[in-house]
Write an enzyme that holds these catalytic residues in place. Structure first.
Site, short mmCIF file in Angstrom:
data_model
loop_
_atom_site.label_atom_id
_atom_site.label_comp_id
_atom_site.label_asym_id
_atom_site.label_seq_id
_atom_site.Cartn_x
_atom_site.Cartn_y
_atom_site.Cartn_z
N GLY A 37 -5.41 -7.78 -5.65
CA GLY A 37 -4.09 -8.02 -5.11
C GLY A 37 -4.16 -8.89 -3.87
N CYS A 38 -3.02 -9.47 -3.51
CA CYS A 38 -2.99 -10.41 -2.39
C CYS A 38 -3.31 -9.71 -1.06
CB CYS A 38 -1.65 -11.12 -2.33
SG CYS A 38 -0.21 -10.04 -2.35
N TYR A 39 -2.61 -8.60 -0.79
CA TYR A 39 -2.89 -7.89 0.46
C TYR A 39 -4.32 -7.36 0.51
CZ TYR A 39 2.15 -7.82 1.66
OH TYR A 39 3.44 -8.16 1.99
N THR A 64 -6.99 -8.50 -0.77
CA THR A 64 -7.95 -9.57 -0.52
C THR A 64 -8.12 -9.82 0.98
OG1 THR A 64 -7.51 -10.63 -2.65
CG2 THR A 64 -8.41 -12.03 -0.90
N GLY A 81 -5.23 -15.19 -2.68
CA GLY A 81 -4.61 -13.90 -2.99
C GLY A 81 -4.20 -13.73 -4.43
#
Lengths: 353, 353, 353, 353
Positions: free
Chosen positions: D156-158, D160, D325
């Site tokens: 997931g972006c967060y 990462t 991300g």
């Protein structure tokens, strides 16, 4: 000093060409008991206010003048000083000693301890006896002192959002004050009105960065007030960030809970504390504030969360950095000092969208 | 109808959950002679206004209701209708026929000729006799008629900026009206409050586009009023653009000069025409307006240029599409109809920055 | 001069710390046949490129140096000059006379007539014989000349969008060239990288204004090229606007039609003209371009409308002011001069959103 | 599986009309060893990719098709799945069982424990045996596993930004892992491409808010990976915020130091850990990253601060949520799996400004 509404209060704005200055003028313009009698600016002296700020088209009769203390003295009863840190020391002392009401928007009279002022601002405080007379202008803590004061140190923008968010938790000993994290995000007007590459549009827009990590000057101010509330020395982690909006500060605060307590109980403590505050709103049901909803207002909205998984209290506050974080709070303080309804001139809803 | 200030006017807002609706509520909130007695919304009925718009935290007592005309009738003296085009026809007619003051923010009662309405909006006008009673609510042209009217067709946002910019030039026959170019740029709130990919943040931000090129529905409205002013049929090139800001319309107008005339003389004609207008400001010395300086206000600023190389008059006007372009002008019209000072509730300076 | 791909071209960038400079470096970084051998900057000399522009983290080995012409001479075969107007005259002349390939991004070698240069830029042209050798670097007009040139005057950002939009209409005599209106809207990077209040975030954000109305220096450049195309002197109304985005120019052009012709026929003429152009795209069916769709690319998109009601042709073009409007077009010109595929290094799709 | 560069890899993108989908297409377009053979979209099937995304003008030959697994099977060797959470389960399992390379950008195969997946996503995992084969695609931790994998759960972006920031500190036991605070701020593209009032321009612009406070679904993903690194269960405070930019995540991390250590030593540990990472950059000397400097790139920049006053380590990381991300990291994973240079197609500098 109680104000008789028959005649208008004479107000001077020293340093009226920055963003807090123009915001003061905007707010004072709608204030029914005020008359602006002087506005100073070193850079813009001789120019019309409406020329420098076309948004203040109604100020066609106001011309910026140099800050000549002696000349200004008789022009006004109340002096708002929106001068740079350091530059404010002399001016504030002068008007204060000449029995004027002074509301200082700089940091010069906020820190009780001149040594801490020296440490963070690199400046000697030349007026320590005047400093002792200064009242920290956060009405939510010092309303009674403000009523009797004639020198107000108007709080910094970040401290306002941080202290209001933490006050009920610290006062009621809900949290472990030894590891508070304060993560703040501010609109670009907080950096002031200046010709500087770092605040130019193409550098700020579509960007986001932290700055002054661990070293920002609002840190000792936050720590001073939280320490007073806790009755012991507190140090905090405070990180400001620059966001691509004009106005607004969102502050996200994390603190470990000390007590066994439910979210509902915390909510009640916050509501009870801020019950009668005209500008504070504690949001219910895991609703969290958005700076957009307080834009142009003196309001502070806050949301709460007890993260049970980590036993941490999370508080989020939103203010407009130029209003509750600066010029609005300054007018609120003036209202209190003058015995006026605290919300006079500060009642407008937010401009949305 | 002259208003006695002893008691407050009862006002209902029909369609209060769009951006013009929320702006009406914001402005009316600060209006001293007004009491809001009903707010309708089909989507949000049953919800508090302050829940849908946290910016209107002071509206904690207002709950959206369905638009039930019969039920609303006795609740108010003045009805602002901020309903979608088409949907407004019935509602306006009903309140008008029941002797209420109606200010319609939709396009339904703006076009004098129902055939042109049909052509551009694709709808039959069902109330042509009521349509005849409607007054186009641009005070700069129709102030005297507005005073006596009880049904106002509040102008569209683009037409407001375009007509005000052209009025002195057309009326004084300065320009060749056969080849006017009106290039407008509007903030995104002009597109309304809706769940639509085309107005989602990532589609609009950092973008810019023209839309409705040659086909936008505000075209016949602009043409109607310019034709009245010119005393002959005028057709214009009007191109709207969507810009990534919340509010504001900048309109750049080009028209060939017909007369031999200096820029100074044109400036004088504009100043003379708008001399007594409380919300209009003709900027001097090749200064041109910025939408940022009128944000949140009912003001229209304009700048002028005679391009001698091409013998063309260039006029630039700036308004806030939600205020002078919609809800502010609606309140201005109400003030005029009620015999109040025209600027009541509309005096605040712009929020800058 | 045909380029042998075995070894890389040595390229110097003079003036590499402005926005067109950093964009040149970004594009050249991905160019397979290029080696950057020098980058100059007066303000930043001695600093690493990656320090001034952290976005260019891969340029860790490049250090800005002072522009010392003699010292630079042997370092490169091709010199891109992204210097301020006026400052470019000497440098360009020097490298040109020393048999280097020069691509000048300033305005100094764009205007054929030194008198017009003097009139609009207030400067004497000291190198009129070199000026005569300069080729205006708009490949859509001058590709064949560019192939043989060794000095390119890279077009201005506004002229690129305006001329490309008008070329087919003017060349094919579709329009009355005596009353062309060119209304352009540019992102803020077009104002350059500088510490200046007028481009600071809080002044630009949420704003929109026209500037240089009737007096912008790109006017004579547009007029020169359109006059060449028309075979007679043309004067235009050109108004630039500043919009709150980083990049992009949208240009909306209005011109009265001279011929009887259908929209479909105009569309065909545009398609035929730009058929083989690798960076031009004529949109169909009343679709109009958005600057967001060309961001970071050398592409120019355009849409067309014949407004039958006014018999006016409306053309809208979108470019990225830093790419097709400056550095991308400069690299395109270099590719043409070097006999490379014109799109080398310029093939990336737009960054969306 | 080592890739022979003679022929191009056939790649299908399932779910190609969201923002991660269009970003995958943008990146893959410049990838030299790739051929896109199918792109699916339920909403846009039948439409050209270039019609839905004019920024992808070069994809004129690609038409969205329905996701028909059987039909797609023979079209590609590698399947990128950018489908909604939940919807991905079946599709990933199908292609995986049919011996295809699958890179899943959803959350469906990230959480090792199906019970935790159930708890946070409310869904039963139907393919637990396939889930066991999945490798968490963070190359900085799992590069060797990724090399041999054929099913990648792209992070997931967060997570990462958070995990990369904490990895060296957790692994080297520098910090007290029991009270980590992760305060993240994401651009609006992270919310996906959708017609929803909450992401409409006028709601997001000039705003800032926290959301999913204490409840965001990326929490267990961050905790899982940090727990693996620490060798014990870790719970974190994670708060995401929505900021008005298109792209980018800035993550500010706070953790109490456990060891006596200097900032310089911490810096060395971070540098050593990330020394050979092609996309990671540890900034020196109290320089902190800005999301603007990594826009459009697969880069992660980070800055460090040891706050001696509170004995807290503060780490700030910046990524582009759509690249490192999401889609860029997915291509990085593909490169690793295929034995290609890890940076292939991911070498472009950031688009600045």
């Amino acid at each position: 000093m109680l104000f008789k509404k028959q005649k208008k209060l004479k107000v001077a704005v020293c340093g009226g060409s920055g963003y807090t200055g123009v915001e003061l003028l905007r707010i004072l313009h709608s204030h029914p008991y005020i008359e602006i009698t002087a506005v100073t600016s070193e850079k813009s002296s001789g120019k019309k206010v409406s020329e420098v700020f076309p948004s203040l088209y109604k100020f066609d009769n106001y011309v910026y003048e140099h800050l000549n203390k002696e000349k200004l003295l008789d022009k006004a009863d109340i002096f708002f000083c929106a001068l740079p840190h350091g530059a404010s020391q002399d001016t504030v002392d002068f008007f204060y000693k000449n029995n004027k009401i002074v509301i200082d928007l700089s940091a010069d009279y906020r820190l009780v301890d001149p040594k801490i002022y020296k440490e963070w601002y690199g400046l000697l405080h030349k007026y320590t006896s005047t400093l002792k007379k200064s009242v920290y202008g956060l009405p939510e803590i010092y309303r009674n002192k403000i009523k009797k004061a004639s020198l107000i140190a108007n709080p910094g923008c970040y401290p306002t959002g941080a202290i209001i968010g933490l006050l009920p938790a610290v006062k009621n000993k809900l949290i472990d004050v030894s590891s508070i994290v304060i993560d703040s995000k501010s609109g670009t007007s907080g950096a002031g009105r200046k010709a500087d590459l770092s605040v130019s549009y193409c550098e700020v827009n579509e960007g986001l960065k932290a700055y002054g990590v661990g070293t920002h000057r609002h840190t000792p101010e936050i720590e001073q007030e939280l320490s007073f509330l806790a009755g012991k020395k507190i140090k905090v982690n405070f990180t400001p960030h620059l966001i691509p909006v004009d106005r607004g500060i969102l502050t996200t605060i994390y603190a470990p809970l000390k007590k066994k307590i439910t979210e509902q109980e915390i909510f009640k403590i916050y509501c009870k504390t801020y019950n009668k505050e005209p500008f504070l709103n504690v949001l219910k049901n895991n609703v969290f504030p958005n700076i957009k909803n307080v834009r142009g207002t003196n309001f502070c909205e806050m949301g709460l969360k007890l993260n049970k998984r980590t036993n941490t209290l999370i508080i989020v506050t939103a203010i407009d950095n130029l209003v509750k974080g600066a010029s609005g709070q300054a007018v609120q303080n003036m209202n209190i000092m003058m015995g006026l309804d605290e919300t006079t001139g500060l009642n407008n809803p937010a401009l949305f969208p």
